[in-house]
Design an enzyme around this catalytic site. Structure first.
Site, PDB file in Angstrom:
ATOM      1  N   LYS A  93       0.192 -60.795  29.685  1.00  0.00           N
ATOM      2  CA  LYS A  93       1.215 -61.369  28.799  1.00  0.00           C
ATOM      3  C   LYS A  93       1.001 -62.873  28.827  1.00  0.00           C
ATOM      4  O   LYS A  93       1.836 -63.634  29.324  1.00  0.00           O
ATOM      5  CB  LYS A  93       2.589 -60.993  29.342  1.00  0.00           C
ATOM      6  CG  LYS A  93       3.643 -60.847  28.277  1.00  0.00           C
ATOM      7  CD  LYS A  93       5.017 -60.720  28.883  1.00  0.00           C
ATOM      8  CE  LYS A  93       5.410 -59.296  29.200  1.00  0.00           C
ATOM      9  NZ  LYS A  93       6.813 -59.221  29.711  1.00  0.00           N
ATOM     10  N   ASP A 135       7.744 -50.081  35.321  1.00  0.00           N
ATOM     11  CA  ASP A 135       9.079 -49.488  35.337  1.00  0.00           C
ATOM     12  C   ASP A 135      10.126 -50.391  34.708  1.00  0.00           C
ATOM     13  O   ASP A 135       9.885 -51.567  34.446  1.00  0.00           O
ATOM     14  CB  ASP A 135       9.509 -49.219  36.778  1.00  0.00           C
ATOM     15  CG  ASP A 135       9.891 -50.521  37.496  1.00  0.00           C
ATOM     16  OD1 ASP A 135       9.141 -51.510  37.378  1.00  0.00           O
ATOM     17  OD2 ASP A 135      10.938 -50.555  38.157  1.00  0.00           O
ATOM     18  N   ASP A 140       2.186 -61.917  34.166  1.00  0.00           N
ATOM     19  CA  ASP A 140       3.189 -62.493  33.268  1.00  0.00           C
ATOM     20  C   ASP A 140       3.146 -64.014  33.435  1.00  0.00           C
ATOM     21  O   ASP A 140       2.275 -64.670  32.860  1.00  0.00           O
ATOM     22  CB  ASP A 140       4.538 -61.884  33.677  1.00  0.00           C
ATOM     23  CG  ASP A 140       5.683 -62.245  32.769  1.00  0.00           C
ATOM     24  OD1 ASP A 140       5.444 -62.802  31.698  1.00  0.00           O
ATOM     25  OD2 ASP A 140       6.841 -61.970  33.131  1.00  0.00           O
ATOM     26  N   GLY A 161       3.726 -50.962  40.680  1.00  0.00           N
ATOM     27  CA  GLY A 161       3.351 -50.733  39.285  1.00  0.00           C
ATOM     28  C   GLY A 161       1.896 -50.366  39.077  1.00  0.00           C
ATOM     29  O   GLY A 161       1.537 -49.765  38.067  1.00  0.00           O
ATOM     30  N   GLU A 209      -4.081 -55.505  39.167  1.00  0.00           N
ATOM     31  CA  GLU A 209      -2.672 -55.729  38.799  1.00  0.00           C
ATOM     32  C   GLU A 209      -2.305 -54.884  37.586  1.00  0.00           C
ATOM     33  O   GLU A 209      -3.153 -54.600  36.738  1.00  0.00           O
ATOM     34  CB  GLU A 209      -2.463 -57.206  38.422  1.00  0.00           C
ATOM     35  CG  GLU A 209      -2.094 -58.103  39.583  1.00  0.00           C
ATOM     36  CD  GLU A 209      -0.599 -58.069  39.914  1.00  0.00           C
ATOM     37  OE1 GLU A 209       0.071 -57.053  39.623  1.00  0.00           O
ATOM     38  OE2 GLU A 209      -0.109 -59.060  40.472  1.00  0.00           O
ATOM     39  N   ASP A 210      -1.030 -54.528  37.501  1.00  0.00           N
ATOM     40  CA  ASP A 210      -0.550 -53.843  36.301  1.00  0.00           C
ATOM     41  C   ASP A 210      -0.369 -54.840  35.160  1.00  0.00           C
ATOM     42  O   ASP A 210      -0.827 -54.622  34.057  1.00  0.00           O
ATOM     43  CB  ASP A 210       0.760 -53.091  36.583  1.00  0.00           C
ATOM     44  CG  ASP A 210       1.775 -53.943  37.352  1.00  0.00           C
ATOM     45  OD1 ASP A 210       1.470 -55.119  37.679  1.00  0.00           O
ATOM     46  OD2 ASP A 210       2.872 -53.440  37.627  1.00  0.00           O
TER      47      ASP A 210
END
Ligand code: 5GP
Length: 285
Positions: free
Chosen positions: A232, A260, A204, A147, A200-201
């Site tokens: 997030k 994705d 979470d 990602g 990092e993308d």
């Protein structure tokens, strides 16, 4: 008067919604008996007793419009006026529309959170910040595949420093996520004494990151910090330190700019919320 008004009108026509174009002006300011300022909303929908004012304007002009609108609401409290911003129009067109505006949204995106220009601007800011913070050093950027590829490509070019770029790939398996992360591609560079930036993308739960931080710390770097495009944080389970964040995101599944869904949408230039899949209709007997 304006192409977006034409599109809005076409949309209303298509759905047989009656409207009047600029049917009424609301005086806002007088000089003696002469009206010196007034407000004329673009559309009136008689069946809904609702006025609409469309705007595709720049932010500073919208502020003026908002002020006017507040004025109208104060002076004419019985009148319902709503301002439609460009993003509202695009959403409408994406959902019910046709024509050029409807093409901005691809299948799969429910709504755009950060458009291409906003993303690019933020990445340049992050790059400038890293350039300042690591002045005189040669940090190692470690991206976590897959990602991160888009963000990494932009971020490293926004940094005005000598940098090294590495990628790691990990895999999650089993039910207990935390215990079952495995490195399937490790870094090639010696990290002892180096300044490491994990790129990092999205972070979470933070469980992946916690594992990675421990894994990389064991290699004896001078420092390890984290730079993530998206955070997030509402879903965080592991308390991981994050030095640099592009944007905070709500608790929704996001796609684009490297992220994705089932392998698709990584190449969208913007970051959006995934359109939930419509449940299949149950055949009626
Ligand atoms: P965590 O922080 O929970 O350990 O996991 C982070 C990883 O979960 C990310 O690297 C990404 O692969 C995936 N992920 C978490 N949230 C999202 C999301 O909203 N969209 C996409 N595409 N991937 C996500």
């Amino acid at each position: 008067m304006h192409p977006s008004e034409k599109e809005f009108a076409d949309l209303l026509d298509y759905y047989h919604i009656n409207y009047l174009y600029e049917p009424r002006s609301f005086p806002l300011r007088w000089d003696g008996s002469r009206v010196v300022e007034m407000f004329t909303p673009d559309f009136y929908l008689p069946e809904y007793d609702q006025y609409f004012e469309l705007t595709t304007m720049k932010q500073n002009l919208v502020t003026q419009k908002n002020r006017k609108l507040r004025h109208v609401r104060e002076m004419y409290p019985e009148v319902n006026v709503q301002l439609l911003y460009r993003r509202d129009l695009m959403r409408l067109m994406g959902k019910y529309g046709f024509g050029p505006l409807s093409e901005v949204s691809v299948e799969g995106t429910e709504r755009v959170l950060f458009d291409e220009a906003t993303v690019q601007r933020r990445v340049r800011e992050l790059g400038a910040q890293l350039t300042e913070d690591y002045a005189g050093e040669e940090p190692v950027l470690i991206g976590i595949l897959r990602g991160v590829v888009v963000f990494m490509a932009d971020l490293m070019r926004a940094m005005n420093l000598p940098v090294q770029v590495e990628f790691m790939e990990i895999t999650h398996y089993g039910e207990e996520r935390e215990k079952s992360i495995d490195v399937i591609r490790d870094v090639m560079t010696e990290l002892k004494g180096r300044h490491v930036i994990i790129v990092e993308d999205i972070v979470d739960t933070g469980l992946t990151l916690r594992y990675l931080l421990e894994y990389l710390q064991a290699k004896g770097p001078a420092s390890v910090r984290v730079c993530t495009m998206l955070d997030k944080s509402v879903r965080r389970m592991a308390d991981v330190p994050i030095g640099y964040v592009g944007f905070e995101v709500p608790d929704e599944f996001v796609i684009g700019y490297g992220l994705d869904y089932g392998g698709r949408y990584r190449n969208l230039p913007y970051i959006g919320v995934l359109q939930p899949v419509e449940p299949k209709a149950v055949p009626q007997r």
